[in-house]
Design a protein around this motif. Structure first.
Motif, short mmCIF file in Angstrom:
data_model
loop_
_atom_site.label_atom_id
_atom_site.label_comp_id
_atom_site.label_asym_id
_atom_site.label_seq_id
_atom_site.Cartn_x
_atom_site.Cartn_y
_atom_site.Cartn_z
N LEU A 11 0.85 -1.19 0.00
CA LEU A 11 0.00 0.00 0.00
C LEU A 11 0.89 1.24 0.00
CD1 LEU A 11 -2.51 -1.25 2.71
CD2 LEU A 11 -2.65 -1.52 0.23
N LEU A 12 0.55 2.20 -0.85
CA LEU A 12 1.38 3.39 -1.03
C LEU A 12 0.60 4.64 -0.60
CD1 LEU A 12 2.75 2.47 -4.57
CD2 LEU A 12 3.83 2.05 -2.36
N GLY A 13 0.58 4.89 0.69
CA GLY A 13 -0.12 6.06 1.21
C GLY A 13 0.54 7.34 0.75
N GLY A 14 -0.29 8.28 0.28
CA GLY A 14 0.22 9.57 -0.15
C GLY A 14 0.62 9.64 -1.61
N LEU A 15 0.42 8.55 -2.37
CA LEU A 15 0.76 8.57 -3.80
C LEU A 15 -0.26 9.42 -4.54
CD1 LEU A 15 2.53 7.44 -6.12
CD2 LEU A 15 0.90 5.57 -6.30
N ASN A 16 0.19 10.53 -5.12
CA ASN A 16 -0.71 11.46 -5.81
C ASN A 16 -0.32 11.72 -7.25
OD1 ASN A 16 -2.41 11.98 -3.53
ND2 ASN A 16 -0.74 13.21 -2.68
N CYS A 17 0.70 11.04 -7.74
CA CYS A 17 1.23 11.30 -9.08
C CYS A 17 1.02 10.06 -9.96
CB CYS A 17 2.71 11.65 -8.98
SG CYS A 17 3.55 11.79 -10.57
N ALA A 18 0.14 10.17 -10.94
CA ALA A 18 -0.14 9.04 -11.83
C ALA A 18 1.09 8.64 -12.63
CB ALA A 18 -1.30 9.38 -12.77
N ASN A 19 1.90 9.61 -13.03
CA ASN A 19 3.11 9.30 -13.79
C ASN A 19 4.10 8.52 -12.92
OD1 ASN A 19 4.83 9.46 -16.14
ND2 ASN A 19 6.02 10.98 -15.02
N ALA A 21 3.29 6.59 -10.42
CA ALA A 21 2.69 5.26 -10.27
C ALA A 21 3.04 4.38 -11.46
CB ALA A 21 1.17 5.37 -10.12
N ARG A 22 2.96 4.95 -12.66
CA ARG A 22 3.30 4.20 -13.87
C ARG A 22 4.76 3.78 -13.86
NH1 ARG A 22 5.99 5.21 -18.14
NH2 ARG A 22 6.17 7.43 -17.70
N LYS A 23 5.63 4.70 -13.45
CA LYS A 23 7.07 4.39 -13.39
C LYS A 23 7.36 3.29 -12.37
CE LYS A 23 8.74 8.94 -14.83
NZ LYS A 23 9.44 10.16 -14.39
N ILE A 24 6.73 3.37 -11.21
CA ILE A 24 6.92 2.34 -10.18
C ILE A 24 6.49 0.98 -10.70
CG2 ILE A 24 6.09 1.52 -7.93
CD1 ILE A 24 5.99 4.57 -7.12
N GLU A 25 5.33 0.94 -11.35
CA GLU A 25 4.83 -0.33 -11.90
C GLU A 25 5.78 -0.89 -12.96
OE1 GLU A 25 0.53 -1.33 -13.05
OE2 GLU A 25 1.50 -0.84 -14.97
N GLU A 26 6.23 -0.05 -13.87
CA GLU A 26 7.12 -0.51 -14.94
C GLU A 26 8.47 -1.00 -14.39
OE1 GLU A 26 6.38 -1.04 -18.15
OE2 GLU A 26 4.35 -0.50 -17.54
N LYS A 27 9.03 -0.27 -13.44
CA LYS A 27 10.31 -0.68 -12.87
C LYS A 27 10.17 -1.98 -12.07
CE LYS A 27 12.21 3.99 -12.54
NZ LYS A 27 12.63 5.08 -11.63
N THR A 28 9.04 -2.14 -11.39
CA THR A 28 8.79 -3.37 -10.64
C THR A 28 8.67 -4.56 -11.58
OG1 THR A 28 7.70 -2.14 -8.85
CG2 THR A 28 7.24 -4.50 -8.99
N LEU A 39 -0.01 -1.69 -10.46
CA LEU A 39 -0.23 -0.64 -9.48
C LEU A 39 -1.55 0.03 -9.79
CD1 LEU A 39 2.39 1.81 -8.05
CD2 LEU A 39 -0.02 2.32 -8.15
N ASN A 40 -2.50 -0.10 -8.88
CA ASN A 40 -3.79 0.56 -9.01
C ASN A 40 -3.65 1.95 -8.39
OD1 ASN A 40 -6.42 1.53 -8.31
ND2 ASN A 40 -7.21 -0.52 -8.70
N PHE A 41 -3.63 2.97 -9.24
CA PHE A 41 -3.40 4.34 -8.76
C PHE A 41 -4.54 4.82 -7.86
CE2 PHE A 41 -3.87 8.99 -9.51
CZ PHE A 41 -2.75 9.39 -8.81
N ILE A 42 -5.76 4.47 -8.19
CA ILE A 42 -6.91 4.91 -7.40
C ILE A 42 -6.84 4.36 -5.97
CG2 ILE A 42 -9.44 4.87 -7.20
CD1 ILE A 42 -8.38 6.57 -9.53
N ASN A 43 -6.53 3.08 -5.85
CA ASN A 43 -6.45 2.43 -4.53
C ASN A 43 -5.07 2.56 -3.89
OD1 ASN A 43 -9.10 1.57 -4.74
ND2 ASN A 43 -8.52 -0.33 -5.73
N ARG A 44 -4.09 3.07 -4.66
CA ARG A 44 -2.71 3.20 -4.19
C ARG A 44 -2.17 1.86 -3.70
NH1 ARG A 44 -5.39 7.66 -3.97
NH2 ARG A 44 -4.47 9.71 -4.09
N ASN A 45 -2.33 0.87 -4.56
CA ASN A 45 -2.07 -0.52 -4.20
C ASN A 45 -1.21 -1.17 -5.29
OD1 ASN A 45 -2.55 -3.39 -4.11
ND2 ASN A 45 -4.23 -2.96 -2.70
#
Length: 100
Positions: A11-19, A21-28, A39-45
């Protein structure tokens, strides 16, 4: 043949940047030993699977490093819920009389 994978949910509390989120998902997704990262940006999950034969804790550390480098200051929480789901899935695959 069944291939054992461990599910991880962060869970990523405080994630407010969609870009970010995309980078985190791609790197993971690119990490060796990781499959099906999402990475579900809406749920920050962030959910991903650790492939069999890889150290789950080391992979989680690498993912947390990615998160910190991409979006510093987030409230990061590794969920215990994913481990429970993994056990439930194993029981569902069991076809013996004791599981119903």
């Amino acid at each position: 043949m069944f291939e054992a994978m461990e599910k991880v949910e962060i869970l990523l509390g405080g994630l407010n940047c969609a870009n970010c989120a995309r980078k985190i998902e791609e790197k993971t997704k690119k990490l060796e030993g990781v499959s099906k990262a999402n990475l579900n940006f809406i749920n920050r999950n962030l959910k991903f699977n650790v492939e069999e034969g890889y150290d789950k804790e080391k992979i989680i550390e690498k993912v947390i490093d990615i998160i910190d480098a991409t979006e510093p200051g987030l409230d990061i929480e590794v969920s215990k819920k994913a481990a429970i789901k993994k056990n439930e899935n194993i029981l569902k695959e069991c076809e013996c009389a004791s599981t119903g």
